[in-house]
Design an enzyme around this catalytic site. Structure first.
Site, PDB file in Angstrom:
ATOM      1  N   ASN A  11       0.989  -1.296   0.034  1.00 45.33           N
ATOM      2  CA  ASN A  11       0.141  -0.059   0.135  1.00 45.33           C
ATOM      3  C   ASN A  11       0.808   1.207   0.041  1.00 45.33           C
ATOM      4  OD1 ASN A  11      -2.289  -1.244   0.094  1.00 45.33           O
ATOM      5  ND2 ASN A  11      -2.702  -1.005   2.320  1.00 45.33           N
ATOM      6  N   ASP A  50      -4.857  -4.935   2.439  1.00 44.80           N
ATOM      7  CA  ASP A  50      -6.058  -5.887   2.488  1.00 44.80           C
ATOM      8  C   ASP A  50      -5.947  -6.980   1.834  1.00 44.80           C
ATOM      9  OD1 ASP A  50      -7.393  -4.104   4.042  1.00 44.80           O
ATOM     10  OD2 ASP A  50      -8.075  -2.997   2.266  1.00 44.80           O
ATOM     11  N   LYS A  89      11.939 -16.974  -8.698  1.00 43.29           N
ATOM     12  CA  LYS A  89      11.400 -15.701  -9.111  1.00 43.29           C
ATOM     13  C   LYS A  89      10.597 -16.179 -10.546  1.00 43.29           C
ATOM     14  CE  LYS A  89      13.011 -11.643 -11.695  1.00 43.29           C
ATOM     15  NZ  LYS A  89      14.015 -11.087 -12.506  1.00 43.29           N
ATOM     16  N   PHE A 129      -7.057   4.387  11.933  1.00 47.87           N
ATOM     17  CA  PHE A 129      -7.076   5.370  10.790  1.00 47.87           C
ATOM     18  C   PHE A 129      -7.880   4.886   9.742  1.00 47.87           C
ATOM     19  CE2 PHE A 129      -3.863   8.476  11.245  1.00 47.87           C
ATOM     20  CZ  PHE A 129      -3.557   8.445  12.764  1.00 47.87           C
ATOM     21  N   LYS A 178     -16.527   1.284  10.315  1.00 43.54           N
ATOM     22  CA  LYS A 178     -15.213   0.637  10.742  1.00 43.54           C
ATOM     23  C   LYS A 178     -15.062   0.764  12.216  1.00 43.54           C
ATOM     24  CE  LYS A 178     -12.579   1.612   6.759  1.00 43.54           C
ATOM     25  NZ  LYS A 178     -11.836   2.491   5.953  1.00 43.54           N
ATOM     26  N   LYS A 185     -14.149  -2.969  14.131  1.00 43.99           N
ATOM     27  CA  LYS A 185     -12.814  -3.164  14.529  1.00 43.99           C
ATOM     28  C   LYS A 185     -13.062  -2.680  15.935  1.00 43.99           C
ATOM     29  CE  LYS A 185     -11.155  -1.387  10.163  1.00 43.99           C
ATOM     30  NZ  LYS A 185     -10.186  -2.273   9.464  1.00 43.99           N
TER      31      LYS A 185
HETATM   32  O1  C5P Z   1     -10.546  -1.222   6.535  1.00 45.14           O
HETATM   33  P1  C5P Z   1      -9.654  -0.088   6.478  1.00 45.14           P
HETATM   34  O2  C5P Z   1      -8.134  -1.003   5.867  1.00 45.14           O
HETATM   35  O3  C5P Z   1     -10.015   0.854   5.737  1.00 45.14           O
HETATM   36  O4  C5P Z   1      -9.222   0.346   7.673  1.00 45.14           O
HETATM   37  C1  C5P Z   1      -8.276   1.157   8.113  1.00 45.14           C
HETATM   38  C2  C5P Z   1      -7.847   0.713   9.543  1.00 45.14           C
HETATM   39  O5  C5P Z   1      -7.787  -0.539  10.069  1.00 45.14           O
HETATM   40  C3  C5P Z   1      -6.498   1.217   9.856  1.00 45.14           C
HETATM   41  O6  C5P Z   1      -6.331   1.620  11.205  1.00 45.14           O
HETATM   42  C4  C5P Z   1      -5.676   0.012   9.429  1.00 45.14           C
HETATM   43  O7  C5P Z   1      -4.446  -0.122  10.331  1.00 45.14           O
HETATM   44  C5  C5P Z   1      -6.453  -1.049   9.920  1.00 45.14           C
HETATM   45  N1  C5P Z   1      -6.339  -2.415   9.228  1.00 45.14           N
HETATM   46  C6  C5P Z   1      -6.247  -3.395   9.833  1.00 45.14           C
HETATM   47  N2  C5P Z   1      -6.127  -4.691   8.933  1.00 45.14           N
HETATM   48  C7  C5P Z   1      -6.287  -4.910   7.712  1.00 45.14           C
HETATM   49  C8  C5P Z   1      -6.437  -3.326   7.064  1.00 45.14           C
HETATM   50  C9  C5P Z   1      -6.536  -2.298   7.690  1.00 45.14           C
HETATM   51  O8  C5P Z   1      -6.302  -3.440  10.938  1.00 45.14           O
HETATM   52  N3  C5P Z   1      -6.296  -5.772   7.031  1.00 45.14           N
END
Ligand code: C5P
Length: 400
Positions: free
Chosen positions: A209, A281, A291, A329, A343, A347
């Protein structure tokens, strides 16, 4: 107006030239600086150099002071003027003198008089530094409220390598700056994730990312400034960790999750977790040991979803009776608020820091940011555009 007043004590180590660099960084960061030099230091660098850089007279002679008409340049005046007193570099000699209350040179006399925050950055030969007498003197200084910016391993003037090399100038100035912060997080644990994660495809390629890690590193720096026991878990970034912060480097999202579980298991009491990392993600479904070669036709890469680290850590903390406060974030390009709200629930967040990554003047790679804090009850709070460090301070202030 100056941010604060710093009296810089300079003594005669070969690292003396670093005092000039520290002075220049202090000036750039908006501090007013006055200088005191021992007689031996004046033989190495003329006080004129410091006078030119500070636009002020350098304090050079404890005896002359008695005869001088200038009341601004007495040890008492400088001791009172200072918010921070810092010795760069600090020799074994000045350390011994300051720890036993000597006051016969321009640096030790201020050390003994001032009520300012006291910081020293030792620099000397390894054997000297490790000598139990020096170590004992450093302990005495610590017991009396001095903060030691520990020397590092490095090349020394005596053509040897080892501990005794003066700390990095940026770190010395950070310690000066941090002495001015109230220690709201003393005794508390703060864990911050930063940067991207990298999900390997084969030994040379990965998907990731966009993230410079600057926001997470700024949070770690400010958490440390505010007295927290701070751990920074970071994906691959080109940044130096803030002074005094424990850094754990990870690559994949699953490595970040494992590191978080380890750190949270070890921690006692309340833990604040700030998930500033841009976790990937998706990850390649399959990792190729060698490779992948070009085949001249289309290449299809199948991806799997990574675990949602924050949601998993929230579950993990509950199962293990850990008192975890999580801040997330959200980097969004559209429907900022709506997406952030979803979120918070998923979360288990205290609040979410939403930033609009479609703006080129803030967020990705920039030194500035502008964010909206969104709380579970729907309350919103905008933090106007500011440096990432100022934004970090504002975020942390809401967790005191
Ligand atoms: O779902 P999204 O990626 O937009 O959410 C962002 C937040 O979730 C950030 O705080 C990021 O560090 C966290 N995150 C996570 N695990 C993932 C993707 C994002 O904990 N696989």
């Amino acid at each position: 107006m100056a941010k604060a007043n710093v009296v810089l004590g300079v003594t005669a180590s070969i690292a003396i030239y670093k005092a000039l660099e520290v002075l220049s960084i202090l000036k750039k960061r908006g501090y007013a600086v006055r200088v005191a030099m021992t007689e031996e230091a004046q033989e190495m660098i003329s006080p004129v150099v410091f006078e030119a850089l500070t636009n002020a007279e350098v304090y050079t002679d404890v005896m002359e002071e008695i005869e001088s008409d200038d009341t601004n340049i007495t040890h008492v005046a400088l001791a009172k003027w200072a918010d921070v007193f810092v010795v760069v570099p600090a020799t074994a000699n000045i350390i011994a003198k300051m720890s036993y209350g000597f006051a016969d040179d321009p640096v030790s006399i201020i050390a003994l008089t001032t009520k300012a925050h006291k910081i020293i950055a030792p620099a000397m030969n390894t054997d000297m530094y490790l000598n139990p007498i020096v170590q004992k003197n450093l302990e005495i200084l610590k017991e009396n409220g001095f903060v030691i910016v520990e020397p590092i391993d490095g090349e020394l003037a005596c053509n040897t390598k080892g501990v005794g090399h003066i700390a990095l100038c940026e770190d010395i100035v950070d310690v000066i700056e941090s002495s001015l912060y109230f220690k709201h997080f003393e005794g508390r644990k703060v864990i911050i994730t930063a940067g991207p994660t990298a999900e390997p495809i084969d030994p040379v390629r990965y998907i990731t990312n966009r993230s410079s890690g600057k926001m997470g590193f700024a949070l770690a720096k400010m958490a440390k400034f505010m007295g927290a026991d701070t751990t920074l878990i970071t994906g691959p970034v080109c940044l130096r960790e803030p002074y005094g912060v424990k850094r754990i480097d990870v690559e994949r999202a699953t490595d970040m999750l494992d590191a978080l579980k380890r750190e949270i298991s070890k921690a006692e009491g309340e833990i604040i977790l700030i998930m500033a990392a841009a976790v990937a993600d998706f990850k390649p479904k399959e990792y190729k040991e060698s490779k992948i070669k070009k085949s001249g036709s289309e290449f299809v890469l199948v991806l799997d979803e990574n675990p949602d680290i924050t949601a998993e850590i929230n579950r993990f903390a509950k199962e293990n009776d850990k008192n975890l406060i999580i801040v997330g974030f959200a980097a969004e390009t559209n429907d900022l608020i709506e997406n952030a709200k979803k979120k918070i629930e998923k979360k288990g967040l205290e609040f979410i820091v939403a930033n609009d990554v479609s703006r080129s003047d803030i967020a990705f790679g920039s030194d500035d940011n502008e964010v909206i804090l969104i709380y579970a009850n729907g309350k919103r709070e905008k933090i106007n555009k500011a440096s990432k460090e100022e934004i970090a301070f504002e975020i942390l202030r809401r967790l005191i």
